[in-house]
Write an enzyme that holds these catalytic residues in place. Structure first.
Site, short mmCIF file in Angstrom:
data_model
loop_
_atom_site.label_atom_id
_atom_site.label_comp_id
_atom_site.label_asym_id
_atom_site.label_seq_id
_atom_site.Cartn_x
_atom_site.Cartn_y
_atom_site.Cartn_z
CG PHE A 26 -23.66 -11.46 10.04
CD1 PHE A 26 -24.33 -11.59 8.84
CD2 PHE A 26 -24.00 -10.41 10.87
CE1 PHE A 26 -25.31 -10.70 8.46
CE2 PHE A 26 -24.98 -9.51 10.52
CZ PHE A 26 -25.64 -9.64 9.31
CD GLU A 38 -5.48 5.78 3.92
OE1 GLU A 38 -4.57 5.79 3.06
OE2 GLU A 38 -6.56 5.20 3.74
CE LYS A 66 -4.16 -1.87 2.23
NZ LYS A 66 -4.86 -2.47 1.12
CG ASN A 80 -13.10 -2.98 6.49
OD1 ASN A 80 -13.56 -1.90 6.10
ND2 ASN A 80 -12.49 -3.14 7.64
CD GLU A 132 -6.63 -2.84 -1.83
OE1 GLU A 132 -5.51 -3.33 -1.66
OE2 GLU A 132 -7.67 -3.38 -1.46
CD GLU A 151 -10.60 -2.23 -3.60
OE1 GLU A 151 -11.34 -3.22 -3.66
OE2 GLU A 151 -9.92 -1.96 -2.59
CG ASN A 192 -7.96 -5.30 -5.18
OD1 ASN A 192 -7.07 -5.23 -4.34
ND2 ASN A 192 -9.22 -5.06 -4.89
P1 ADP Z 1 -12.71 -8.40 -3.98
O1 ADP Z 1 -11.69 -7.41 -3.49
O2 ADP Z 1 -12.35 -9.13 -5.25
O3 ADP Z 1 -14.08 -7.87 -4.02
P2 ADP Z 1 -13.01 -9.34 -1.36
O4 ADP Z 1 -12.59 -7.98 -0.95
O5 ADP Z 1 -14.34 -9.83 -0.96
O6 ADP Z 1 -12.76 -9.54 -2.91
O7 ADP Z 1 -11.99 -10.41 -0.86
C1 ADP Z 1 -11.22 -10.17 0.27
C2 ADP Z 1 -9.94 -10.89 0.11
O8 ADP Z 1 -10.13 -12.31 0.23
C3 ADP Z 1 -9.34 -10.62 -1.23
O9 ADP Z 1 -7.99 -10.27 -1.04
C4 ADP Z 1 -9.46 -11.92 -1.99
O10 ADP Z 1 -8.31 -12.14 -2.76
C5 ADP Z 1 -9.59 -12.96 -0.88
N1 ADP Z 1 -10.51 -14.00 -1.30
C6 ADP Z 1 -11.77 -13.84 -1.72
N2 ADP Z 1 -12.31 -15.01 -2.07
C7 ADP Z 1 -11.37 -15.96 -1.87
C8 ADP Z 1 -11.31 -17.39 -2.06
N3 ADP Z 1 -12.31 -18.09 -2.56
N4 ADP Z 1 -10.19 -18.01 -1.71
C9 ADP Z 1 -9.17 -17.34 -1.22
N5 ADP Z 1 -9.15 -16.02 -1.04
C10 ADP Z 1 -10.23 -15.31 -1.35
P1 ADP Z 2 -7.96 -3.95 1.94
O1 ADP Z 2 -6.68 -4.17 1.25
O2 ADP Z 2 -7.99 -4.60 3.26
O3 ADP Z 2 -9.13 -4.23 1.04
P2 ADP Z 2 -8.55 -1.13 1.52
O4 ADP Z 2 -7.55 -0.05 1.61
O5 ADP Z 2 -9.00 -1.51 0.16
O6 ADP Z 2 -7.98 -2.40 2.30
O7 ADP Z 2 -9.80 -0.73 2.41
C1 ADP Z 2 -10.87 -1.62 2.68
C2 ADP Z 2 -12.10 -0.84 3.14
O8 ADP Z 2 -11.80 -0.04 4.30
C3 ADP Z 2 -12.62 0.17 2.13
O9 ADP Z 2 -13.51 -0.42 1.23
C4 ADP Z 2 -13.29 1.21 3.00
O10 ADP Z 2 -14.57 0.75 3.37
C5 ADP Z 2 -12.44 1.23 4.25
N1 ADP Z 2 -11.41 2.29 4.20
C6 ADP Z 2 -10.15 2.17 3.76
N2 ADP Z 2 -9.47 3.32 3.87
C7 ADP Z 2 -10.32 4.23 4.42
C8 ADP Z 2 -10.20 5.60 4.81
N3 ADP Z 2 -9.08 6.29 4.66
N4 ADP Z 2 -11.27 6.20 5.35
C9 ADP Z 2 -12.42 5.50 5.53
N5 ADP Z 2 -12.59 4.22 5.20
C10 ADP Z 2 -11.56 3.57 4.64
MG MG Z 3 -9.59 -3.33 -0.83
#
Ligand code: ADP
Ligand code: ADP
Ligand code: MG
Length: 665
Positions: free
Chosen positions: A348, A200, A116, A235, A288, A275, A290
């Site tokens: 959940f 951040e 990141k 998240n 980030e 994203e 993906n």
């Molecule tokens: P995306 O970012 O594609 O919407 P998610 O945020 O729901 O997917 O997934 C969270 C994390 O879990 C991602 O880093 C993804 O690579 C991992 N992940 C999701 N589904 C699977 C799976 N079936 N097996 C292993 N890792 C997974």
């Molecule tokens: P990951 O790699 O775990 O997916 P991300 O940076 O993509 O991490 O963030 C995951 C989620 O966390 C985002 O979809 C958002 O909901 C929340 N988030 C991340 N950064 C921020 C921020 N600076 N302020 C508020 N929410 C955040």
């Molecule tokens: Mg993310």
């Protein structure tokens, strides 16, 4: 084109990739672990190679086994799906080294975007707007304090190696900073083996909106619109849609252009996702990138008409992207619901086990309406503790958002899953929410709307009467059938009336039923309802149309009554005659069992460690044991001071829901 490729994944995404590849005339090799010997992806592929035991470490994450499966079968390329090895640059490099093709971006792009801190630096240089903060590793508390004050609270401490929402801590004031820093570092170290964190600005109640990009090896890159993924729980995305109800064309173009600049800055090729979070004033900030196919890619496919997997395979083979930015057109509205194996009524909790019943709704694809269900399980199959808890991705498409929602609700109505907990009632609840329907959503939507967790939906009076009528009707028909054996006991169903009392949501209502030739009449208290249905006692779903409005409910006949499920509403209803109703007075409520002297396992899982033994004195808050379920470790602590009477299980044991782990004195 490739003649044969290997899919290094399982579940729905493996099936999804296999389908597109086979449609292109490519032979597909699947890989499987012990748990997946009879899984759909194994059976669908042209060939399947066994790669080891169920834990992902010994199978789907084992790079060598996958590469040797490719060599053994002559597969020229590998599609990694998402998760597992999809963002593992070592794997991509290993594939390249063996003169095989990785269907994804170059390993260098995975590296640049995988971290990141480094990805934000690159993004900033490429002119992408990033969340205000400090782009470097935080070394100590003093530095953290200085930076946090500069940015202004609240701030977010994040793991540089982060993913899946792990290692993030919101800090709203100086006093919480030290603890936040330590726990974020610890979680990062534990989850990723890398304790670097950065800080951040925390953007409150943002929307999560991401841009799909697609690039070839010749420097061509387009964006395929956005997906809004604001409906998240811890998240984790739950519902996604395309387009976003919040974006206008101008903002879409701005975000799209920045996403493309970033992709170009790292010589991206293949499909990828940039994203962003977007605040209420439409300021957007890069989160980030993906570097893989995203779980929610189907909504993009539904609004663009493109097949992302096909395009990934083509560009990996070296074909030019035959698509100009102005040729990308967004049409209609698409939604995705992630059907998870979890119990929404029990906070959940992950749920695992056999799918004793699995009947997804009818899929369809025409000018007006699309229902798509990406899934990798079948009836009789298992949701195991080893992998992701996602059962399927149900998508709908319609010309407008409202239509897409309506089609989604109908499809969910017709989805039957038994044997494990699933979140369909919760999904229904979100789709009924007024704010959701108006597109007023943010990443805080679930927290704000379900502060106490999910308790089930409340029905409108009209719906309540309709359900009461249907339950009464169903029981009546069953009663008649029970009294009918042709030639011996003759009761005609036609024009048979019935009178019953129904205990519905703990209230008694009187109903009168008149079975008609075509239309039936039920009087619930004083309200008369007429409906048409073709339900018969062997059907689990009752579908009835009341004055053209159709409703579908799930009925389960059980000893204690009929369990009714409808759009997030759940109740066990009793239908009886007057005498039986009188007898109800004498039935005692079952006594609640005192479980305070036991530690019960709240979810199926594996006991990782046991920290106490028979006879130990324990303090409140002391760690007792830890249970791993669905990729998450859950630590159990003593709720109060006491003494351990007996420990029933040992590390390594598999546990079922409500298994007694520890007995206290
Ligand atoms: P995306 O970012 O594609 O919407 P998610 O945020 O729901 O997917 O997934 C969270 C994390 O879990 C991602 O880093 C993804 O690579 C991992 N992940 C999701 N589904 C699977 C799976 N079936 N097996 C292993 N890792 C997974
Ligand atoms: P990951 O790699 O775990 O997916 P991300 O940076 O993509 O991490 O963030 C995951 C989620 O966390 C985002 O979809 C958002 O909901 C929340 N988030 C991340 N950064 C921020 C921020 N600076 N302020 C508020 N929410 C955040
Ligand atoms: Mg993310």
């Amino acid at each position: 084109m490739f003649k044969k490729i290997l899919v290094a994944n399982r579940g729905e995404i493996a099936c999804r990739v296999i389908k597109s590849a086979q449609d292109m005339g490519i032979k597909v090799v699947a890989v499987y672990s012990d748990a997946d010997r009879y899984s759909p992806h194994t059976l669908m592929a042209d060939e399947a190679i066994y790669i080891g035991e169920s834990p992902a470490q010994s199978s789907y994450l084992d790079k060598e086994k996958i590469i040797s499966a490719m060599k053994q079968t002559g597969a020229e390329a590998v599609h990694p799906g998402y998760g597992f090895l999809s963002e593992n640059s070592d794997f991509a490099r290993e594939v390249e080294k063996n003169n095989l093709v990785f269907i994804g971006p170059p390993s260098s792009a995975i590296d640049s975007m995988g971290d990141k801190i480094s990805s934000k630096k690159i993004a900033e240089e490429a002119g992408v707007s990033i969340v205000p903060g400090f782009l470097g590793e935080i070394s100590d508390e003093n530095q953290a304090e200085k930076i946090a004050k500069d940015i202004g609270f609240p701030v977010l401490i994040k793991a540089s190696a982060g993913g899946g929402g792990k290692g993030m801590r919101i800090v709203s004031s100086e006093s919480e900073l030290k603890q936040g820093l330590i726990s974020s570092q610890n979680e990062a170290e534990k989850s990723f083996g890398d304790k670097r964190v950065f800080i951040e600005k925390y953007i409150s109640n943002p929307r999560h909106i991401e841009i799909q990009v697609l690039a070839d090896k010749f420097g061509n890159c387009v964006y395929l619109g956005e997906r809004e993924c604001s409906i998240q729980r811890r998240n984790q995305k739950v519902i996604e849609e395309a387009p976003s109800p919040f974006l206008d064309n101008q903002l879409r173009m701005k975000m799209g252009d920045q996403a493309v600049s970033l992709a170009k800055a790292v010589n991206y090729c293949s499909a990828g996702t940039v994203e962003f979070i977007v605040d209420g004033d439409k300021n957007f900030y890069f989160l980030e990138m993906n570097t893989r196919l995203q779980v929610e890619h189907p909504v993009t496919e539904l609004v663009t008409g493109l097949d992302l997997v096909e395009l990934m395979i083509k560009v990996a083979y070296g074909e030019r992207l035959n698509l100009m930015q102005d040729e990308v057109k967004l049409k209609g509205w698409a939604l995705e619901s992630r059907i998870y194996a979890e119990d929404p009524y029990r906070n959940f909790l992950p749920s695992t086990g056999r799918l004793t019943k699995f009947r997804p709704p009818q899929v369809s694809d025409d000018e007006e309406k699309v229902i798509r269900n990406d899934c990798g399980v079948i009836e009789g199959g298992e949701i195991s503790i080893y992998y992701d808890p996602m059962i399927s991705k149900l998508c709908s498409w319609g010309k407008t958002r409202e239509q897409a929602i309506c089609y989604m609700q109908e499809a969910l109505d017709n989805y039957q899953i038994e044997g494990i907990g699933q979140n369909i009632p919760f999904l229904h609840s979100v789709y009924r929410n007024i704010d959701f329907r108006e597109g007023k959503i943010s990443t805080a939507f679930i927290e704000e709307n379900y502060p106490e967790g999910f308790k089930g939906e409340t029905l409108s009076e009209e719906e309540r009467n309709q359900l009461a009528a249907l339950v009464g009707f169903a029981q009546h028909i069953k009663n008649i059938r029970n009294q009918t054996i042709s030639g011996r006991m003759n009761t005609s169903e036609r024009n048979t009336d019935g009178e019953y009392f129904i205990k519905f949501e703990d209230r008694w209502v009187a109903i009168k039923i008149q079975i008609g030739d075509h239309e039936h009449t039920v009087i619930v208290d004083d309200t008369q309802l007429k409906f048409v249905t073709s339900w018969k006692p062997s059907d689990a779903l009752i579908s009835a149309s009341f004055n053209k409005k159709n409703i579908v409910a799930n009925l389960r006949f059980q000893d204690e009554g009929i369990t009714v499920e409808y759009r997030g509403f759940l109740d066990t209803v009793v239908v009886c005659n007057e005498t039986e109703k009188e007898l109800f007075k004498f039935i005692k409520e079952p006594e609640a069992i005192d479980t305070s002297k036991f530690l019960l396992c709240p979810m199926p899982g594996l006991l990782v460690s046991m920290s106490v033994k028979d006879g130990d004195f324990i303090e409140e808050g002391q760690i007792l044991c830890s249970v791993e379920a669905m990729k998450m470790e859950n630590v159990f602590r003593a709720e109060k001071k006491g003494k351990v009477k007996k420990v029933n299980v040992a590390a390594g044991d598999s546990l079922a829901v409500d298994d007694v782990i520890i007995e206290f004195e």
